[in-house]
Design an enzyme around this catalytic site. Structure first.
Site, PDB file in Angstrom:
ATOM      1  N   LYS A  52       1.085  -1.909  -0.342  1.00 27.34           N
ATOM      2  CA  LYS A  52       0.026  -0.249   0.135  1.00 27.34           C
ATOM      3  C   LYS A  52       0.839   1.584   0.107  1.00 27.34           C
ATOM      4  O   LYS A  52       0.383   2.651  -0.692  1.00 27.34           O
ATOM      5  CB  LYS A  52      -1.317   0.510   1.156  1.00 27.34           C
ATOM      6  CG  LYS A  52      -2.327  -1.014   1.060  1.00 27.34           C
ATOM      7  CD  LYS A  52      -2.587  -1.452   2.309  1.00 27.34           C
ATOM      8  CE  LYS A  52      -3.795  -2.323   1.741  1.00 27.34           C
ATOM      9  NZ  LYS A  52      -4.308  -3.187   3.130  1.00 27.34           N
ATOM     10  N   GLN A  96      -5.094  -2.145   8.912  1.00 24.96           N
ATOM     11  CA  GLN A  96      -5.062  -3.191   8.580  1.00 24.96           C
ATOM     12  C   GLN A  96      -5.554  -4.924   9.376  1.00 24.96           C
ATOM     13  O   GLN A  96      -5.422  -4.878  10.564  1.00 24.96           O
ATOM     14  CB  GLN A  96      -3.463  -3.882   8.580  1.00 24.96           C
ATOM     15  CG  GLN A  96      -2.828  -4.773   7.741  1.00 24.96           C
ATOM     16  CD  GLN A  96      -3.197  -4.796   5.907  1.00 24.96           C
ATOM     17  OE1 GLN A  96      -3.317  -3.699   5.084  1.00 24.96           O
ATOM     18  NE2 GLN A  96      -3.708  -5.854   5.434  1.00 24.96           N
ATOM     19  N   ASP A 119     -11.767   2.048   2.822  1.00 25.09           N
ATOM     20  CA  ASP A 119     -11.483   0.552   2.392  1.00 25.09           C
ATOM     21  C   ASP A 119     -12.880  -0.153   3.040  1.00 25.09           C
ATOM     22  O   ASP A 119     -13.029  -1.321   2.689  1.00 25.09           O
ATOM     23  CB  ASP A 119     -11.299   0.090   4.338  1.00 25.09           C
ATOM     24  CG  ASP A 119     -10.189  -1.416   3.731  1.00 25.09           C
ATOM     25  OD1 ASP A 119      -9.581  -1.682   2.571  1.00 25.09           O
ATOM     26  OD2 ASP A 119      -9.142  -2.013   5.135  1.00 25.09           O
TER      27      ASP A 119
END
Ligand code: NDP
Length: 287
Positions: A52, A96, A119
């Site tokens: 990322k 994450q 997300d």
């Protein structure tokens, strides 16, 4: 049969995003900011976070990496997310997953501001997805739709069968396909006659997490096969579909790796750019 090249499509998307960011930077002096929070030392998560960061550099984004120890408390993670919510330089926040077990993932996701939920897992974001008022689509499902669109696969009126009903893939992809007027069947481990359901698919999305679970005999002639699965078998990555057999029947098929996988990060960048642009339009640094 055509192989759907997710690497090529994601490269094109990232190149387009980088060009737009450069233009916006020249106009405004600002660039999109993505904050990634990693808690603990899960090796797979570390790889995702590294990728990322690389994508941020390529797209001209500012990346903020926050690495907390595996022993971090729930309060520490929530405090960090709250600070990132208030930081005007941060347009998108990604925590994450998975998180260490002392931390309540649901609570953490609910703490992220929906305006920065790139997300796409916050309940408000999910609610908007279900009601057809999409702000941020979760990245892997959005990547699937982007691939279908790139290859001009018709969705409207098609019979789409999804195997897997997880919150991160199966369910959201069902709603995205429904919003595009597919007739959607969502299958799972209790589905009666799963091979029969799969055989009815014009568009099949396999998101099961079982290596080569879908065999060639389950694929309808001419079906579009999207294999989301990432399974490690004897050091090699394989999907949820038996590629060699399925590709003899499919009109389009995604390989693993190089199909859906690379699209996830491209969609994350796209969501972050969208959040940045919304913020610019508001003309305010605080939201
Ligand atoms: P989950 O484990 O959360 O969900 C798996 C789903 O498959 C469940 O709904 C489960 O049903 C269903 N399932 C399991 N076994 C069977 C079976 N025998 N018959 C029918 N259905 C079954 O997985 P995820 O959605 O998180 O991930 C799925 C796959 O996609 C994994 O390989 C993962 O690595 C990959 N993935 C890839 C991404 C990418 O970027 N390309 C991103 C995210 C995931 P039930 O609900 O009844 O248990």
């Amino acid at each position: 049969m055509q192989i759907i090249d997710g690497k090529k499509v994601s490269d094109e998307i990232l190149t387009g995003i980088a060009a737009e960011v450069e233009r916006l930077k020249a106009e405004t002096g600002r660039a999109p900011g993505l904050a990634v929070v990693l808690v603990g030392n899960d090796p797979a998560s570390a790889v995702y976070v590294r990728n990322k960061k690389k994508a941020c550099a390529r797209a001209g984004f500012v990346s903020f990496e926050h690495h907390l120890p595996a022993s971090a408390s729930q309060e520490e993670v929530l405090d960090l997310v709250t600070r990132l919510n208030a930081d005007p330089e941060v347009n998108g926040i990604l925590v994450q997953l998975p998180l260490p077990k002392q931390i309540d993932e649901k609570k953490v996701i609910e703490t992220i501001s929906p305006a920065k939920d790139v997300d796409g897992f916050h309940p408000v974001t999910v609610g908007n997805l279900v009601t057809g008022n999409v702000l941020f689509s979760p990245c892997t499902p959005a990547g699937i739709i982007a691939l279908l669109d790139y290859y001009k696969v018709p969705i409207e009126g098609q019979r789409a069968v999804i195997v897997g009903r997880s919150n991160i893939v199966g369910k959201p992809v069902a709603f995205l396909l429904l919003a595009r007027h597919a007739t959607v069947t969502l299958c799972h481990s209790r589905t009666r006659d799963l091979p029969g359901e799969i055989r009815s698919a014009d568009i099949l999305v396999a998101a099961i997490g079982k290596p080569e679970f879908v065999t060639g005999d389950m694929i309808k002639e001419g079906a579009v096969v999207i294999d989301v699965g990432i399974n490690r078998v004897e050091g090699k990555l394989v999907g949820d579909v038996q590629f060699a057999e399925a590709s003899k029947k499919a009109s389009f098929i995604t390989p693993v790796p190089g199909g859906v996988g690379p699209m996830t990060i491209a969609m994350l960048m796209q969501n972050t750019l969208k959040a940045f642009k919304i913020n610019l339009e508001k003309g305010s640094k605080n939201y």
